[in-house]
Design a protein around this motif. Structure first.
Motif, PDB file in Angstrom:
ATOM      1  N   ASP A   1      -5.782  20.355  19.653  1.00 62.18           N
ATOM      2  CA  ASP A   1      -6.166  20.871  18.341  1.00 62.18           C
ATOM      3  C   ASP A   1      -7.602  20.503  18.008  1.00 62.18           C
ATOM      4  O   ASP A   1      -8.311  21.270  17.348  1.00 62.18           O
ATOM      5  CB  ASP A   1      -5.233  20.320  17.264  1.00 62.18           C
ATOM      6  N   LEU A   2      -8.028  19.322  18.437  1.00 64.41           N
ATOM      7  CA  LEU A   2      -9.392  18.889  18.167  1.00 64.41           C
ATOM      8  C   LEU A   2     -10.394  19.871  18.761  1.00 64.41           C
ATOM      9  O   LEU A   2     -11.403  20.210  18.132  1.00 64.41           O
ATOM     10  CB  LEU A   2      -9.622  17.489  18.737  1.00 64.41           C
ATOM     11  N   GLU A   3     -10.118  20.363  19.967  1.00 62.48           N
ATOM     12  CA  GLU A   3     -10.997  21.345  20.591  1.00 62.48           C
ATOM     13  C   GLU A   3     -10.884  22.701  19.911  1.00 62.48           C
ATOM     14  O   GLU A   3     -11.883  23.385  19.686  1.00 62.48           O
ATOM     15  CB  GLU A   3     -10.666  21.480  22.070  1.00 62.48           C
ATOM     16  N   GLU A   4      -9.675  23.071  19.548  1.00 64.54           N
ATOM     17  CA  GLU A   4      -9.474  24.391  18.950  1.00 64.54           C
ATOM     18  C   GLU A   4      -9.887  24.433  17.481  1.00 64.54           C
ATOM     19  O   GLU A   4     -10.015  25.516  16.907  1.00 64.54           O
ATOM     20  CB  GLU A   4      -8.017  24.812  19.108  1.00 64.54           C
ATOM     21  N   ALA A   5     -10.085  23.258  16.869  1.00 61.93           N
ATOM     22  CA  ALA A   5     -10.517  23.232  15.465  1.00 61.93           C
ATOM     23  C   ALA A   5     -11.867  23.907  15.292  1.00 61.93           C
ATOM     24  O   ALA A   5     -12.169  24.474  14.237  1.00 61.93           O
ATOM     25  CB  ALA A   5     -10.577  21.797  14.963  1.00 61.93           C
ATOM     26  N   GLY A   6     -12.718  23.824  16.321  1.00 61.72           N
ATOM     27  CA  GLY A   6     -14.028  24.478  16.268  1.00 61.72           C
ATOM     28  C   GLY A   6     -15.168  23.520  16.029  1.00 61.72           C
ATOM     29  O   GLY A   6     -16.235  23.673  16.589  1.00 61.72           O
ATOM     30  N   ASP A   7     -14.960  22.526  15.164  1.00 61.88           N
ATOM     31  CA  ASP A   7     -15.981  21.512  14.910  1.00 61.88           C
ATOM     32  C   ASP A   7     -15.286  20.253  14.435  1.00 61.88           C
ATOM     33  O   ASP A   7     -14.061  20.196  14.343  1.00 61.88           O
ATOM     34  CB  ASP A   7     -17.028  21.992  13.899  1.00 61.88           C
ATOM     35  N   ARG A   8     -16.060  19.230  14.153  1.00 60.20           N
ATOM     36  CA  ARG A   8     -15.487  17.946  13.730  1.00 60.20           C
ATOM     37  C   ARG A   8     -15.515  17.796  12.211  1.00 60.20           C
ATOM     38  O   ARG A   8     -15.229  16.725  11.690  1.00 60.20           O
ATOM     39  CB  ARG A   8     -16.252  16.783  14.377  1.00 60.20           C
ATOM     40  N   ASP A   9     -15.871  18.856  11.514  1.00 60.58           N
ATOM     41  CA  ASP A   9     -15.980  18.801  10.056  1.00 60.58           C
ATOM     42  C   ASP A   9     -14.632  19.156   9.435  1.00 60.58           C
ATOM     43  O   ASP A   9     -14.205  20.311   9.473  1.00 60.58           O
ATOM     44  CB  ASP A   9     -17.059  19.775   9.573  1.00 60.58           C
TER      45      ASP A   9
END
Length: 316
Positions: free
Chosen positions: A202-210
């Motif tokens: 999910d961290l990768e698929e979230a798109g960014d770290r914001d």
């Protein structure tokens, strides 16, 4: 142990008195004492109880002299409510035990000492009275997962889940992931590091770290990538793209104008622009009807030995 009892001198005694003058002339004034000046009368704190002065926390300091009667680190003056000794102290959860004696004032299963008095979500309700400390829409009773004495900290960031707006540290707010279980693995999305089970975190698929930005939705189908098994709608499911090394959020990974599905079908390399098929092959020979979609692939995992997500260890 409760706080040190208050010591009174003649000069401060008047501050501990509340005097009400009657309207008639046939009776004297009523005097109410609040010896520790916590906004709770000595009578309510049990100074004159038949068995002797009440001592809720058993620290040998009677409640009427104890600034923290239940030893929950929250002062009685805050738990009293309005600070008016003429009114009864607040009983937030209506369990007949006033907050200054109640170690779980909101009845959510988490001790007041753990919740503290901080208003984490800015709703003007202090933590020890807030049923949803972090304001993520998940009640604290859910987020403690049956472990009130040692509430879970799923992502190991020293912030317990009931106070953490992103319990699994995947850059997607718990309020967005909520209790849905997209991949049916018995882990709710707010605790699942791969909500759709496609092998891409999910961290990768979230798109960014914001965490304040919405999760990425590559194909604009109103299904965010972390819940979409084919995030870019290119006919190749994300699990397969993860194994092939192609992008799950870009239908043309190498940017050569030939969609990944076309290159895979025609035997060229979707990761190498020089191997793009002839332009006529991409424009005339290929169409969604003439090139079949690749079979959907899902990672194979053994059936879990547990039956409920609340009692098993967190996945790694």
């Amino acid at each position: 142990m409760g706080r040190r009892p208050v010591r009174r001198t003649a000069s401060t005694l008047l501050a501990a008195l509340a005097i009400a003058l009657p309207s008639g002339c046939d009776q004297g004034p009523t005097v109410v004492l609040d010896w520790d000046m916590d906004g709770i009368s000595d009578d309510e704190e049990g100074r004159h109880d038949p068995g002797g002065p009440a001592d809720t926390d058993g620290d040998t300091t009677p409640d009427y002299l104890d600034l923290d009667s239940d030893n929950d680190t929250i002062p009685d003056s805050m738990e009293a409510g309005d600070g008016d000794i003429w009114t009864l102290a607040t009983d937030w959860d209506s369990d007949t035990t006033p907050d200054f004696r109640d170690r779980d004032s909101d009845g959510n299963g988490v001790a007041d000492g753990l919740e503290g008095a901080t208003d984490i979500d800015g709703d003007t309700i202090p933590g020890f009275r807030d049923d949803d400390n972090d304001g993520d829409g998940l009640e604290d009773t859910v987020e403690i997962r049956g472990i009130p004495d040692d509430p879970p900290d799923s992502d190991g960031d020293t912030i317990m889940d009931f106070s953490d707006v992103d319990s699994d540290a995947d850059a997607i707010p718990d309020s967005y992931e909520w209790l849905l279980d997209t991949d049916g693995d018995s882990w709710p999305d707010y605790l699942d590091l791969d909500s759709d089970g496609d092998g891409i975190s999910d961290l990768e698929e979230a798109g960014d770290r914001d965490i304040t930005s919405p999760p990425r939705d590559s194909d604009h189908d109103c299904v965010p990538d972390f819940r979409d098994l084919d995030s870019d709608s290119d006919g190749i499911d994300d699990a397969t793209e993860s194994m092939l090394g192609t992008s799950s959020c870009d239908a043309d990974t190498d940017g050569d104008a030939a969609p990944d599905l076309v290159e895979i079908t025609l035997g060229t390399d979707p990761l190498d622009p020089p191997t793009a098929p002839e332009r006529e092959a991409t424009s005339s020979s290929w169409s969604p009807t003439t090139t079949p979609r690749l079979p959907r692939t899902r990672p194979t995992t053994p059936s879990p030995p547990w039956t409920t997500w609340s009692s098993r260890p967190r996945p790694t």
